[in-house]
Design an enzyme around this catalytic site. Structure first.
Site, PDB file in Angstrom:
ATOM      1  CE  LYS A 117      -4.270  -1.974   1.684  1.00 53.02           C
ATOM      2  NZ  LYS A 117      -5.450  -1.825   2.536  1.00 53.02           N
ATOM      3  CG  LEU A 204     -11.083  11.292   3.653  1.00 50.66           C
ATOM      4  CD1 LEU A 204     -11.269  10.754   2.247  1.00 50.66           C
ATOM      5  CD2 LEU A 204     -10.856  12.800   3.605  1.00 50.66           C
ATOM      6  CG  HIS A 209     -15.385   1.930  -1.629  1.00 54.31           C
ATOM      7  ND1 HIS A 209     -14.453   1.293  -0.851  1.00 54.31           N
ATOM      8  CD2 HIS A 209     -15.164   1.494  -2.888  1.00 54.31           C
ATOM      9  CE1 HIS A 209     -13.705   0.505  -1.611  1.00 54.31           C
ATOM     10  NE2 HIS A 209     -14.135   0.608  -2.850  1.00 54.31           N
ATOM     11  CG  HIS A 236     -13.129  -1.736   6.692  1.00 53.00           C
ATOM     12  ND1 HIS A 236     -13.022  -0.406   6.335  1.00 53.00           N
ATOM     13  CD2 HIS A 236     -12.898  -1.800   8.021  1.00 53.00           C
ATOM     14  CE1 HIS A 236     -12.720   0.304   7.420  1.00 53.00           C
ATOM     15  NE2 HIS A 236     -12.658  -0.512   8.454  1.00 53.00           N
ATOM     16  CD  GLU A 276     -11.296  -1.027  -3.969  1.00 55.63           C
ATOM     17  OE1 GLU A 276     -11.247  -0.692  -2.772  1.00 55.63           O
ATOM     18  OE2 GLU A 276     -11.715  -2.137  -4.349  1.00 55.63           O
ATOM     19  CG  ASN A 290      -8.582  -4.518  -5.094  1.00 58.16           C
ATOM     20  OD1 ASN A 290      -7.786  -4.854  -4.229  1.00 58.16           O
ATOM     21  ND2 ASN A 290      -9.709  -3.905  -4.807  1.00 58.16           N
ATOM     22  NE  ARG A 292      -8.716  -9.065  -5.553  1.00 61.98           N
ATOM     23  CZ  ARG A 292      -9.878  -8.512  -5.223  1.00 61.98           C
ATOM     24  NH1 ARG A 292     -10.899  -8.567  -6.066  1.00 61.98           N
ATOM     25  NH2 ARG A 292     -10.049  -7.895  -4.070  1.00 61.98           N
TER      26      ARG A 292
END
Length: 449
Positions: A117, A204, A209, A236, A276, A290, A292
């Site tokens: 990340k 935030l 999302h 999540h 995302e 991601n 994939r």
């Protein structure tokens, strides 16, 4: 390279999804399975099947040696990992390619970059994606974290560099809690991922999302296929997804779509990916990529008409993308409900034998599932057992069709979260599209009072 036989390194509905796309292209399939999945539908329908181990995923679906051996003994010339398990394991992708098999996925170096990340955030910034204000990389000391937190302002979010699913993530409301919450996040991260590296971001307050589906040919060409709104989440984990987002304008979609497509072209990205973002007050903030296929890819297929698995296979064969950006059109609205074998409101898992099963049908109703009457849902894997995807010309029409489809869906013998979806689709905030990533947990808390 023309692919003639694909080994599907996965199970359940995604294994079936890949099998169907392959057969429609005239390609044979190989199912691999644990002993617990010997009677699963993806095993029954595949052209070839190989048992690769006992129920434990570590000894079966995560067993690289067994999967490669299965590919070799069945004469497979490609491996599709689906999602989860080994789908974002760069080392596995490298091993697949080292054995002369086509890897139906992104380049291993891109999987590795976006799987870290901290490195993903650095790369995203270099590619021009908007970032959440935060540390430039990992924070090594509490003193360094304190400096960053003062710069971006409290509250801040401590996040594990190798994290996911909310583990290794802590909200720090003020400086007095910083040291203890960093310690907790590092301990969680070390336990869950074997890596206690953490970094800081601005917290935030009430975002949505929103993610963009991207696709590249690995040769510098890339497109986007619009966004999905996945804000209805619990711990999540996504519960319901829709496309397009009810709050984005066409201008926002075009602008951000152009940014993400250019980033993927500049990166030389290959195959399907999802970028995302958190969205708040009209601004996008990159959170992760991601590398994939996503669970919720069917809603994108519904509004664009593009078969994403077919596209993955084509690109793995070295072919160009079958559509250009100018040829992508967004029509109507689609919603996906993730149907899990669990109590609808306590969320306790509910594996067991399915005594009766009837899939919803009708115009623009799609069910991705490996269920059948008499099938025993094993307790060893993720609780998702089906996906109900509905399309409508308008969002309102889509919701009404989805309500009807949920009423038709019959799964007996185990508990499912269908009652939860039914309840959500009668809530005013959901009907109006007025929800954030915190809405569902707040709603559940109110129900429990």
């Amino acid at each position: 390279m023309a692919i003639s036989r694909i080994l599907i390194a996965n199970r359940g509905e995604i294994a079936l999804r890949i099998h169907r796309a392959a057969h429609e292209m005239g390609i044979e399939t190989v199912a691999v399975h644990s002993t617990a999945d010997a009677e699963a539908m993806h095993v029954r329908l595949a052209d070839h099947a190989v048992c690769i181990g006992p129920p434990s995923a570590t000894e079966s679906y995560l067993n690289t040696a067994a999967i490669i051996a299965a590919a070799e003994i069945t004469g497979a010339d490609a491996i599709h990992p689906g999602y989860g398990f080994l789908s974002e394991n760069a080392q596995f992708a490298e091993i697949v390619e080292a054995h002369g098999l086509a890897w139906i996925g992104p380049k291993p170096e891109h999987i590795r970059t976006m799987g870290d990340k901290v490195e993903a955030k650095r790369t995203a910034g270099a590619l021009g994606l908007p970032l959440v204000p935060g540390s430039a990389g990992a924070v090594e000391t509490v003193e360094e974290a304190a400096r960053v937190a003062e710069e971006i302002g409290y509250p801040v979010l401590v996040k594990a560099a190798s994290g996911g699913g909310g583990r290794g993530m802590k909200v720090v409301p003020g400086p007095d809690m910083l040291e203890s919450l960093i310690r907790q996040a590092k301990n969680e991260a070390k336990s869950a991922f074997g890596d206690d590296t953490v970094y800081l971001e601005k917290y935030l307050g009430n975002p949505r999302h929103i993610e963009f589906q991207v696709f590249g040919d690995g040769k510098g060409n890339a497109i986007h296929l619009g966004e999905r709104d996945c804000s209805l989440q619990r711990r999540h984990q996504k519960v319901l997804e829709e496309a397009p987002s009810p709050i984005l304008s066409e201008e926002d979609r075009s602008r951000m779509g152009g940014i993400v497509a250019k980033a993927m072209a500049d990166m030389g990205y290959r195959g399907a990916g999802t970028i995302e973002f958190l969205w708040e007050n009209g601004e996008f903030y990159f959170i992760e990529m991601n590398t994939r296929l996503q669970v919720e890819h069917p809603v994108t297929e519904a509004i664009t008409g593009v078969d994403l698995v077919r596209e993955q296979i084509r690109v793995a064969e070295g072919k160009p993308l079958s559509v250009t950006q100018d040829e992508i059109t967004f029509t109507g609205h689609a919603i996906e409900c993730r149907i899990n074998a669990e109590d609808p409101f306590t969320f306790a898992p509910s594996p067991g034998k399915v005594t009766a099963y009837h899939a919803a049908g009708g115009m623009h109703v799609r069910v991705d599932s490996g269920l059948y009457a008499g099938y025993s849902i094993p307790p060893y894997y993720d609780s998702m057992i089906a996906k109900l995807i509905v399309y409508g010309r308008t969002r309102e029409g889509c919701i009404m069709r989805l309500r009807r489809a949920l009423e038709e869906m019959v799964i007996e013998g185990v508990k499912t979260n269908i009652p939860l979806h039914n309840a959500l689709l009668h809530e005013d905030d959901v009907l109006s599209g007025n929800y954030s990533i915190k809405w569902l947990e707040d709603w559940l808390a109110r129900r429990d009072r």
